[in-house]
Design a protein around this motif. Structure first.
Motif, PDB file in Angstrom:
ATOM      1  N   SER A 171       0.833  -1.236   0.113  1.00 62.89           N
ATOM      2  CA  SER A 171      -0.183   0.024  -0.180  1.00 62.89           C
ATOM      3  C   SER A 171       1.000   1.249  -0.085  1.00 62.89           C
ATOM      4  O   SER A 171       1.930   1.092   0.375  1.00 62.89           O
ATOM      5  CB  SER A 171      -1.028   0.072   1.248  1.00 62.89           C
ATOM      6  N   GLU A 172       0.243   2.374  -0.399  1.00 67.60           N
ATOM      7  CA  GLU A 172       0.942   3.509  -0.521  1.00 67.60           C
ATOM      8  C   GLU A 172       1.415   4.151   0.978  1.00 67.60           C
ATOM      9  O   GLU A 172       2.427   4.592   1.266  1.00 67.60           O
ATOM     10  CB  GLU A 172       0.417   4.714  -1.189  1.00 67.60           C
ATOM     11  N   GLU A 173       0.512   3.808   1.797  1.00 66.80           N
ATOM     12  CA  GLU A 173       0.671   4.172   3.266  1.00 66.80           C
ATOM     13  C   GLU A 173       1.964   3.429   3.824  1.00 66.80           C
ATOM     14  O   GLU A 173       2.811   4.134   4.510  1.00 66.80           O
ATOM     15  CB  GLU A 173      -0.380   3.751   4.214  1.00 66.80           C
ATOM     16  N   THR A 174       2.141   2.134   3.444  1.00 71.19           N
ATOM     17  CA  THR A 174       3.190   0.983   3.938  1.00 71.19           C
ATOM     18  C   THR A 174       4.577   1.899   3.081  1.00 71.19           C
ATOM     19  O   THR A 174       5.747   2.018   3.926  1.00 71.19           O
ATOM     20  CB  THR A 174       3.133  -0.167   3.628  1.00 71.19           C
ATOM     21  N   LYS A 175       4.404   2.017   1.996  1.00 75.21           N
ATOM     22  CA  LYS A 175       5.651   2.891   1.065  1.00 75.21           C
ATOM     23  C   LYS A 175       6.169   4.167   1.706  1.00 75.21           C
ATOM     24  O   LYS A 175       7.395   4.133   1.975  1.00 75.21           O
ATOM     25  CB  LYS A 175       5.253   2.920  -0.208  1.00 75.21           C
ATOM     26  N   GLU A 176       5.102   4.910   1.918  1.00 81.15           N
ATOM     27  CA  GLU A 176       5.470   6.226   2.701  1.00 81.15           C
ATOM     28  C   GLU A 176       6.142   5.940   3.846  1.00 81.15           C
ATOM     29  O   GLU A 176       7.189   6.586   4.242  1.00 81.15           O
ATOM     30  CB  GLU A 176       4.232   7.043   3.017  1.00 81.15           C
ATOM     31  N   HIS A 177       5.693   4.854   4.747  1.00 80.67           N
ATOM     32  CA  HIS A 177       6.395   4.651   6.280  1.00 80.67           C
ATOM     33  C   HIS A 177       7.795   4.033   5.560  1.00 80.67           C
ATOM     34  O   HIS A 177       8.969   4.508   6.503  1.00 80.67           O
ATOM     35  CB  HIS A 177       5.663   3.438   6.828  1.00 80.67           C
ATOM     36  N   SER A 178       8.140   3.382   4.847  1.00 81.79           N
ATOM     37  CA  SER A 178       9.294   2.865   4.376  1.00 81.79           C
ATOM     38  C   SER A 178      10.376   3.976   3.933  1.00 81.79           C
ATOM     39  O   SER A 178      11.496   4.176   4.345  1.00 81.79           O
ATOM     40  CB  SER A 178       9.071   1.927   3.262  1.00 81.79           C
ATOM     41  N   ARG A 179       9.700   4.996   3.365  1.00 74.14           N
ATOM     42  CA  ARG A 179      10.544   6.086   2.727  1.00 74.14           C
ATOM     43  C   ARG A 179      10.843   6.710   4.143  1.00 74.14           C
ATOM     44  O   ARG A 179      12.014   7.500   4.058  1.00 74.14           O
ATOM     45  CB  ARG A 179       9.697   6.963   1.834  1.00 74.14           C
ATOM     46  N   GLN A 180       9.995   7.214   4.949  1.00 73.16           N
ATOM     47  CA  GLN A 180      10.408   7.921   6.248  1.00 73.16           C
ATOM     48  C   GLN A 180      11.424   7.209   7.102  1.00 73.16           C
ATOM     49  O   GLN A 180      12.403   7.779   7.581  1.00 73.16           O
ATOM     50  CB  GLN A 180       9.032   7.989   6.991  1.00 73.16           C
ATOM     51  N   VAL A 181      11.416   5.910   7.122  1.00 73.54           N
ATOM     52  CA  VAL A 181      12.386   5.064   7.811  1.00 73.54           C
ATOM     53  C   VAL A 181      13.538   5.338   7.288  1.00 73.54           C
ATOM     54  O   VAL A 181      14.797   5.385   8.017  1.00 73.54           O
ATOM     55  CB  VAL A 181      12.004   3.623   7.959  1.00 73.54           C
ATOM     56  N   LEU A 182      13.889   4.973   5.730  1.00 71.44           N
ATOM     57  CA  LEU A 182      14.950   5.117   5.017  1.00 71.44           C
ATOM     58  C   LEU A 182      15.590   6.632   5.204  1.00 71.44           C
ATOM     59  O   LEU A 182      16.770   6.651   5.438  1.00 71.44           O
ATOM     60  CB  LEU A 182      14.818   4.827   3.640  1.00 71.44           C
ATOM     61  N   GLU A 183      14.677   7.713   5.243  1.00 68.75           N
ATOM     62  CA  GLU A 183      15.005   8.876   5.506  1.00 68.75           C
ATOM     63  C   GLU A 183      15.913   9.042   6.702  1.00 68.75           C
ATOM     64  O   GLU A 183      16.760   9.675   6.876  1.00 68.75           O
ATOM     65  CB  GLU A 183      13.918   9.713   5.057  1.00 68.75           C
ATOM     66  N   LEU A 234      17.285   7.061   8.730  1.00 67.01           N
ATOM     67  CA  LEU A 234      18.550   6.236   8.799  1.00 67.01           C
ATOM     68  C   LEU A 234      19.674   7.122   7.997  1.00 67.01           C
ATOM     69  O   LEU A 234      20.551   6.919   8.508  1.00 67.01           O
ATOM     70  CB  LEU A 234      18.338   4.765   8.232  1.00 67.01           C
ATOM     71  N   ALA A 235      19.334   7.556   6.859  1.00 68.80           N
ATOM     72  CA  ALA A 235      20.179   8.311   6.241  1.00 68.80           C
ATOM     73  C   ALA A 235      20.457   9.580   7.039  1.00 68.80           C
ATOM     74  O   ALA A 235      21.910   9.896   7.285  1.00 68.80           O
ATOM     75  CB  ALA A 235      19.618   8.842   4.896  1.00 68.80           C
ATOM     76  N   GLU A 236      19.703  10.173   7.631  1.00 69.50           N
ATOM     77  CA  GLU A 236      19.957  11.383   8.460  1.00 69.50           C
ATOM     78  C   GLU A 236      20.670  11.282   9.589  1.00 69.50           C
ATOM     79  O   GLU A 236      21.493  12.029   9.939  1.00 69.50           O
ATOM     80  CB  GLU A 236      18.692  12.192   8.699  1.00 69.50           C
ATOM     81  N   SER A 237      20.381   9.924  10.127  1.00 70.31           N
ATOM     82  CA  SER A 237      21.115   9.539  11.351  1.00 70.31           C
ATOM     83  C   SER A 237      22.705   9.166  11.257  1.00 70.31           C
ATOM     84  O   SER A 237      23.678   9.035  12.020  1.00 70.31           O
ATOM     85  CB  SER A 237      20.764   8.603  12.267  1.00 70.31           C
ATOM     86  N   GLY A 238      22.951   8.813   9.832  1.00 72.96           N
ATOM     87  CA  GLY A 238      24.428   8.239   9.628  1.00 72.96           C
ATOM     88  C   GLY A 238      24.369   7.111   9.523  1.00 72.96           C
ATOM     89  O   GLY A 238      25.361   6.307   9.206  1.00 72.96           O
ATOM     90  N   GLU A 239      23.243   6.282  10.055  1.00 69.62           N
ATOM     91  CA  GLU A 239      23.589   4.912  10.379  1.00 69.62           C
ATOM     92  C   GLU A 239      23.583   3.988   8.965  1.00 69.62           C
ATOM     93  O   GLU A 239      24.301   2.827   8.716  1.00 69.62           O
ATOM     94  CB  GLU A 239      22.394   4.371  11.083  1.00 69.62           C
ATOM     95  N   LEU A 240      22.488   4.414   8.007  1.00 63.63           N
ATOM     96  CA  LEU A 240      22.791   3.815   6.870  1.00 63.63           C
ATOM     97  C   LEU A 240      23.899   3.925   5.849  1.00 63.63           C
ATOM     98  O   LEU A 240      24.534   2.918   5.387  1.00 63.63           O
ATOM     99  CB  LEU A 240      21.575   4.480   6.084  1.00 63.63           C
ATOM    100  N   ASP A 241      24.626   4.975   5.961  1.00 56.64           N
ATOM    101  CA  ASP A 241      25.810   5.203   5.318  1.00 56.64           C
ATOM    102  C   ASP A 241      26.966   4.293   5.838  1.00 56.64           C
ATOM    103  O   ASP A 241      27.797   3.713   5.143  1.00 56.64           O
ATOM    104  CB  ASP A 241      26.337   6.778   5.391  1.00 56.64           C
TER     105      ASP A 241
END
Length: 82
Positions: free
Chosen positions: A22-34, A36-43
């Motif tokens: 669902s688009e709602e779930t996709k949006e949640h995933s986008r937020q989580v990835l954002e 993680l990227a902002e925190s530096g954990e993803l990099d």
């Protein structure tokens, strides 16, 4: 954090590209990835993962490595989708 950040990120990236999610779930995933990227954990996790991939690829190319070790490296690379 006890979770493997690379695995978490892969899961969210898969959800975003899955047409059955669902688009709602996709949006949640986008937020989580954002987040993680902002925190530096993803990099940090992606950099660590890239080093693991390079090491296993080097192992496969090394003529002095045992077949057992090469089999293990192939398995790891398959699991990482490298």
């Amino acid at each position: 954090m006890s979770k493997d950040i690379s695995s978490v990120a892969r899961g969210h990236k898969a959800a975003i590209s899955n047409p059955h999610v669902s688009e709602e779930t996709k949006e949640h995933s986008r937020q989580v990835l954002e987040e993680l990227a902002e925190s530096g954990e993803l990099d940090s996790a992606e950099s660590k993962n890239a080093n693991v991939v390079r090491g296993h690829k080097a192992n496969l190319a090394n003529p002095h490595t045992s077949e057992e070790s090469k089999d293990r490296s192939e398995k790891v690379l398959d699991e990482l989708d490298a």
